[in-house]
Design a protein around this motif. Structure first.
Motif, PDB file in Angstrom:
ATOM      1  N   VAL A 197      -5.954   6.697  -6.679  1.00  0.00           N
ATOM      2  CA  VAL A 197      -6.897   5.263  -6.161  1.00  0.00           C
ATOM      3  C   VAL A 197      -7.601   4.546  -7.483  1.00  0.00           C
ATOM      4  O   VAL A 197      -8.229   3.387  -7.496  1.00  0.00           O
ATOM      5  N   LEU A 198      -8.113   5.337  -8.265  1.00  0.00           N
ATOM      6  CA  LEU A 198      -8.630   4.870  -9.175  1.00  0.00           C
ATOM      7  C   LEU A 198      -7.957   3.749 -10.459  1.00  0.00           C
ATOM      8  O   LEU A 198      -8.353   2.900 -10.508  1.00  0.00           O
ATOM      9  N   VAL A 199      -7.014   4.103 -10.692  1.00  0.00           N
ATOM     10  CA  VAL A 199      -5.640   2.962 -10.628  1.00  0.00           C
ATOM     11  C   VAL A 199      -5.449   1.716 -10.177  1.00  0.00           C
ATOM     12  O   VAL A 199      -5.928   0.354 -10.854  1.00  0.00           O
ATOM     13  N   ALA A 204     -11.798   9.231  -1.778  1.00  0.00           N
ATOM     14  CA  ALA A 204     -13.372   9.077  -2.060  1.00  0.00           C
ATOM     15  C   ALA A 204     -13.906   9.437  -3.424  1.00  0.00           C
ATOM     16  O   ALA A 204     -14.368   8.077  -3.486  1.00  0.00           O
ATOM     17  N   ILE A 205     -13.573  10.208  -3.601  1.00  0.00           N
ATOM     18  CA  ILE A 205     -14.277  10.014  -5.327  1.00  0.00           C
ATOM     19  C   ILE A 205     -13.320   9.114  -6.318  1.00  0.00           C
ATOM     20  O   ILE A 205     -14.452   8.242  -6.808  1.00  0.00           O
ATOM     21  N   GLY A 206     -12.281   8.584  -6.064  1.00  0.00           N
ATOM     22  CA  GLY A 206     -11.088   7.628  -6.741  1.00  0.00           C
ATOM     23  C   GLY A 206     -11.802   6.017  -6.388  1.00  0.00           C
ATOM     24  O   GLY A 206     -12.491   6.048  -7.531  1.00  0.00           O
ATOM     25  N   HIS A 262       0.946  -1.282   0.759  1.00  0.00           N
ATOM     26  CA  HIS A 262      -0.140   0.045  -0.657  1.00  0.00           C
ATOM     27  C   HIS A 262       0.666   1.668   0.079  1.00  0.00           C
ATOM     28  O   HIS A 262       0.660   2.548  -0.993  1.00  0.00           O
ATOM     29  N   LEU A 263       1.618   1.449   1.096  1.00  0.00           N
ATOM     30  CA  LEU A 263       2.860   2.349   1.120  1.00  0.00           C
ATOM     31  C   LEU A 263       1.573   3.699   1.102  1.00  0.00           C
ATOM     32  O   LEU A 263       2.472   4.600   1.114  1.00  0.00           O
ATOM     33  N   ASN A 264       0.446   3.503   1.588  1.00  0.00           N
ATOM     34  CA  ASN A 264       0.142   5.020   1.488  1.00  0.00           C
ATOM     35  C   ASN A 264      -1.075   5.084   2.434  1.00  0.00           C
ATOM     36  O   ASN A 264      -2.442   3.820   2.730  1.00  0.00           O
ATOM     37  N   PRO A 265      -2.115   5.877   3.262  1.00  0.00           N
ATOM     38  CA  PRO A 265      -2.846   5.644   4.345  1.00  0.00           C
ATOM     39  C   PRO A 265      -3.985   5.441   3.791  1.00  0.00           C
ATOM     40  O   PRO A 265      -4.988   5.136   4.247  1.00  0.00           O
ATOM     41  N   VAL A 266      -4.435   6.049   2.445  1.00  0.00           N
ATOM     42  CA  VAL A 266      -5.538   6.525   1.933  1.00  0.00           C
ATOM     43  C   VAL A 266      -5.869   5.133   0.913  1.00  0.00           C
ATOM     44  O   VAL A 266      -6.900   4.392   0.742  1.00  0.00           O
ATOM     45  N   VAL A 267      -4.284   4.643   0.336  1.00  0.00           N
ATOM     46  CA  VAL A 267      -5.472   2.996   0.158  1.00  0.00           C
ATOM     47  C   VAL A 267      -5.477   2.442   1.325  1.00  0.00           C
ATOM     48  O   VAL A 267      -6.477   1.241   0.487  1.00  0.00           O
ATOM     49  N   SER A 268      -4.596   1.927   2.392  1.00  0.00           N
ATOM     50  CA  SER A 268      -4.981   1.062   3.263  1.00  0.00           C
ATOM     51  C   SER A 268      -6.689   1.701   4.030  1.00  0.00           C
ATOM     52  O   SER A 268      -7.653   0.439   4.329  1.00  0.00           O
ATOM     53  N   LEU A 269      -6.933   2.604   3.390  1.00  0.00           N
ATOM     54  CA  LEU A 269      -8.705   2.680   4.276  1.00  0.00           C
ATOM     55  C   LEU A 269      -9.338   2.884   2.926  1.00  0.00           C
ATOM     56  O   LEU A 269     -10.096   2.431   3.478  1.00  0.00           O
ATOM     57  N   VAL A 270      -8.670   3.037   1.770  1.00  0.00           N
ATOM     58  CA  VAL A 270      -9.712   2.745   0.801  1.00  0.00           C
ATOM     59  C   VAL A 270      -9.929   1.186   0.673  1.00  0.00           C
ATOM     60  O   VAL A 270     -11.422   0.500   0.229  1.00  0.00           O
TER      61      VAL A 270
END
Length: 232
Positions: A139-141, A209-211, A68-76
């Motif tokens: 996030v979309l990708v 959230a949008i992604g 993930h390397l990214n908190p928003v990726v983990s949250l999603v």
């Protein structure tokens, strides 16, 4: 036979991977500033080094933690059912700590003070809009690919997207709260002052959230799975 990794090992992978990412971002930024006075060349060096490093990190660590390397990726990922919510208790601290440690290491190996709070102000409406766009696209990708048969292309797609987004977003595509936090601690080409970093966070969450919504809209009925072999 697939080897199952305990959660603590996945968290170590996230700490190491996020640290390697910020080392690449800040280290290449410092190197670029010493190699050229042209802002475009500096940004090109920074983008290329970050994209190449990101590809390698994902390929190496994805089997352990999903990279993930990214908190928003983990949250999603947990929101879309990719892994249990309790993984966040390990993943998020590992990512934030790793992000800071990578920056401190970059400062040190280039002969700078290990900690130097950035004075670079990136706080404009355009920069905030750029962060929303950058994070939504990232996030979309990730989750569009993870929800379909092309999941093996995630590493190259993410690396290519981030390298390109350095140029097509006004913020140079932080798109990552852990990276934004780490870059507070370097007063170099890649730095960001604390006020800007704090305001970037809600922009990144909005973008995430949008992604995520777009990924679900485009690929309904498929469960996202950032593939790893982590045991709960």
């Amino acid at each position: 036979m697939t080897r199952r990794h305990p959660l603590w090992r996945a968290c170590v992978a996230e700490l190491l991977g996020t640290g390697m990412l910020t080392l690449a971002v800040v280290g290449s930024g410092i190197a670029a500033a010493s190699l050229s006075t042209d802002p475009g060349i500096r940004l090109g060096i920074n983008a290329a080094a970050t994209g190449l490093a990101l590809y390698v990190i994902i390929v190496v660590l994805a089997p352990i933690s999903g990279a993930h390397l990214n908190p928003v990726v983990s949250l999603v990922d947990v929101t879309l059912g990719g892994r249990p919510w309790k993984h966040l208790a390990g993943y998020l601290p590992a990512q934030f700590i790793g992000g800071v440690l990578g920056v401190l290491l970059a400062n040190t190996i280039f002969g700078h003070a290990p900690v130097a709070i950035s004075t670079t102000n990136r706080l404009t409406p355009g920069h905030l809009g750029g962060e929303i766009v950058a994070t939504a696209g990232l996030v979309l990708v990730i989750f569009a690919l993870a929800r379909g048969p092309a999941h093996r292309a995630v590493a190259v797609a993410v690396a290519a997207y981030i390298a390109a987004a350095y140029f097509f977003t006004s913020s140079t595509s932080f798109a990552n709260p852990a990276v934004a936090l780490g870059r507070i601690f370097t007063d170099s080409f890649a730095g960001i002052n604390p006020t800007t970093a704090a305001v970037f966070l809600p922009a990144q969450l909005i973008g995430a959230a949008i992604g995520a919504a777009l990924a679900v809209l485009l690929f309904p009925g498929r469960r996202a799975h950032l593939r790893s072999d982590t045991r709960i």
